[in-house]
Write a protein that holds these residues in place. Structure first.
Motif, PDB file in Angstrom:
ATOM      1  N   LEU A  98       0.838  -1.093  -0.126  1.00 46.34           N
ATOM      2  CA  LEU A  98      -0.077  -0.031   0.082  1.00 46.34           C
ATOM      3  C   LEU A  98       0.797   1.212   0.052  1.00 46.34           C
ATOM      4  N   ALA A 161      -2.814  -1.260  -4.408  1.00 47.77           N
ATOM      5  CA  ALA A 161      -3.180  -0.644  -3.318  1.00 47.77           C
ATOM      6  C   ALA A 161      -4.581  -1.010  -2.805  1.00 47.77           C
ATOM      7  N   ALA A 164      -4.301  -4.426  -1.084  1.00 48.27           N
ATOM      8  CA  ALA A 164      -3.721  -4.115   0.014  1.00 48.27           C
ATOM      9  C   ALA A 164      -4.755  -3.901   1.154  1.00 48.27           C
ATOM     10  N   VAL A 165      -5.474  -2.917   0.764  1.00 50.50           N
ATOM     11  CA  VAL A 165      -6.628  -2.273   1.527  1.00 50.50           C
ATOM     12  C   VAL A 165      -7.458  -3.456   2.146  1.00 50.50           C
TER      13      VAL A 165
END
Lengths: 174, 467
Positions: A98, A161, A164-165
């Protein structure tokens, strides 16, 4: 649909797009090998040279790695220093991805895109062609690969990203 | 040290720290450089206009006709992995030497050399050897440490045997550095250094290395025969003429390919890119013969995907390193390195030694590619202006140095690759203990090459003339 599902779905869509582009340009390798082989035969057997064919190889080569870079990121095939990363938990890996995407990848690629647009625009304005008279008349297209590369990688960085969140937000044991 | 140079040093330190986090190296290079350019701009020590040079530099990477050889050589290596050349070679060569004490280890080194010269990518060679060769050695009762060390060291030969990708990239960087160094000396039309020079220069040192490996393995077999047992002869096995025929069959294809690729480059008939295309077509033919029943595109698809990934990986690092070097230069970092190198005690010797030690240490954390793209353009032009430094010698020293660092515990990448595919009875301790004698051999070879530069320069001078 939950936020989690939405993020995953969006990331999947980006993955499919970059993978489709990547798989298509992977065939450039075949074209390069075949054309280069042909050039070798023409030169040594027939004594013929062709700047046009030579430049085709360069174009295929550039298209290959410029347009497959985002797919390579999605496949996690860009080298990492994994002395620590390999043994890290899933959450820690997600955190690295991230932050890496937001702080390193996306600024780098957006800067490259921004810098390259005037550079490419100048080339389009004159429909720049090869410096060799018998070369390919499409240098402006070749240069356009630079912003295309940067934008594709930035978009893939957004997907990275988002994934990853979803990992960080899930309530798995640490 | 002025403020800009503090920034340059800080950028390198920050890069090393950030790399350890594990985000892809290429993007860490670019992102870090960008952040330092921005902060440097705010502090008034960096001219952001310098960044406008980035798109033309990237375009230069895209149109560099030396680097076109990379995807073709990668394709050849990945394709050969599918063609089971390695399995055939090990089986027949192992049978030929296996009944001698220490014979299987010798066979493994020979197979490793053939694979290295045919494939040119370490990752592919380590995986093949780890999956196929290591279990065979263990099954026949070889000492675990010896087996693990032999396989790791032999697989890493792919870093130094032409057509190693590392040599292509180093050759390209050396050519630029040589040009710059000669211009700085006032020589405006220097004899160029080419990838072919580096290929030719690496051959004698690489074979010398192999000879040292073999001497070590034979010595071990003589002193501690229990570590390298002979394989009991198999009554059902082929022998005599039948064995000779199998051997020819297994050897003929890879040898032809190696001869066609290396022979045409070294003979000056073809550029590396041209011979890479011959190698690529040859590898396709070999693999297609094996996979006659499968549909051809089923064979091709996974090979293309891996080739595309490896190629993009290499070139993305090159693009990241381009930005990094641009900012490093903008902050005056290269002047600083040049001053530091020329101010070292010991003159040329001190400077080359410092660079070699730095590259060796960096090799623990960075891949050979990053070191070649980031370090070589900064240090090589300065080293090449010093008296008595030959570009081919320097390139081969760097390649062998990186190869050594690739093997050295605790962080050598080969050890990680091999650990990933080795059978579970091989522990990290076996691997470390087994590799130490080979690291010692590498260091001896480096020292010999240092004092006898002719090992690297003799063949290219014979083939292409003195620079």
């Amino acid at each position: 649909m939950s936020v989690h599902d939405r993020l995953t779905a969006a990331a999947n869509r980006i993955d499919r797009l970059t993978a489709a582009i990547g798989r298509a340009v992977a065939w450039c390798v075949v074209a390069m090998a075949a054309v280069q082989f042909l050039v070798v035969i023409m030169r040594y057997a027939l004594g013929l040279g062709s700047i046009w064919l030579q430049e085709t190889i360069i174009y295929a080569h550039a298209a290959l790695f410029m347009l497959a870079a985002a797919w390579t990121l999605a496949a996690d095939a860009h080298v990492r220093v994994d002395i620590i990363y390999a043994g890290a938990s899933r959450r820690k890996k997600a955190l690295v991805d991230l932050l890496g995407a937001l702080v390193l990848l996306i600024p780098f690629m957006l800067t490259l895109a921004a810098l390259s647009i005037p550079y490419v625009a100048r080339s389009w304005a004159i429909l720049e062609r090869s410096r060799e008279t018998s070369g390919l008349p499409a240098v402006f297209l070749l240069k356009t690969l630079i912003p295309a590369f940067a934008i594709l990688l930035a978009v893939q960085g957004i997907a990275q990203a988002m994934r990853a969140v979803t990992v960080l937000a899930s309530r798995e044991p640490r | 040290m002025g403020l800009p140079e503090v920034f340059a040093v800080g950028m390198v330190v920050a890069l090393c720290a950030l790399l350890m986090a594990g985000y892809p190296v290429a993007l860490t290079l670019g992102g870090t450089a960008l952040a330092f350019a921005a902060v440097g701009h705010l502090a008034g020590v960096m001219d952001l206009w310098l960044l406008a040079a980035l798109p033309p530099r990237v375009f230069g990477v895209m149109t560099n006709d030396v680097l076109v050889a990379i995807p073709l050589f990668v394709f050849m290596g990945v394709m050969l992995e599918r063609s089971r050349v390695a399995e055939d070679l090990l089986e027949t060569i192992g049978r030929l030497f296996g009944t001698l004490t220490g014979g299987l280890a010798i066979a493994v080194v020979i197979v490793g050399v053939l694979l290295a010269a045919a494939k040119g990518i370490v990752g592919a060679t380590v995986v093949t050897m780890g999956l196929i060769v290591l279990p065979a050695m263990l099954r026949h009762g070889y000492d675990r440490r010896l087996a693990a060390g032999t396989v790791a060291a032999t697989a890493t030969l792919a870093q130094i045997f032409p057509p190693a990708t590392v040599l292509v990239l180093l050759g390209d960087q050396m050519a630029n550095a040589w040009q710059a160094a000669q211009l700085a000396k006032g020589n405006f039309s220097p004899q160029p250094v080419t990838v072919s020079d580096l290929f030719a220069g690496a051959i004698v040192p690489a074979f010398a290395l192999v000879a040292l490996y073999l001497v070590f393995l034979i010595a071990v077999a003589l002193v501690w025969p229990k570590t390298s047992p002979a394989i009991p002869p198999d009554p059902a096995a082929l022998r005599g003429l039948a064995l000779a025929r199998r051997l020819v069959e297994a050897l003929v294809a890879p040898l032809l390919l190696i001869l066609a690729v290396l022979g045409s480059i070294l003979g000056g008939l073809a550029t590396p890119t041209e011979s890479a295309s011959i190698g690529a077509v040859g590898a396709v033919l070999l693999a297609a013969r094996r996979a006659a029943r499968a549909r051809f595109d089923e064979l091709l698809r996974p090979v293309l995907a891996r080739t595309a990934h490896i190629t993009s990986m290499i070139f993305l690092i090159l693009i990241g390193a381009t930005l990094f070097s641009l900012v490093f230069r903008g902050l005056g970092g290269d002047d600083m390195v040049h001053r530091a190198l020329s101010g070292l005690p010991g003159g040329t010797v001190g400077a080359v030694l410092a660079v070699m030690v730095a590259m060796f240490l960096l090799g623990f954390v960075m891949d050979a590619f990053e070191i070649i793209f980031v370090v070589v353009p900064i240090v090589a032009p300065e080293l090449l202006t010093m008296p008595g430094v030959d570009p081919v010698w320097l390139g081969v020293m760097m390649a062998m140095n990186l190869q050594t660092s690739y093997l050295t515990p605790p962080f050598g990448p080969t050890l990680f690759y091999l650990r990933g595919v080795a059978p579970p009875e091989i522990t990290t301790a076996h691997l470390y203990a087994g590799i130490i004698p080979f690291v010692a051999i590498q260091l001896v070879a480096l020292i010999v090459l240092w004092f006898v530069p002719g090992l690297a320069t003799w063949l290219p001078h014979r083939l292409y003339g003195e620079p």
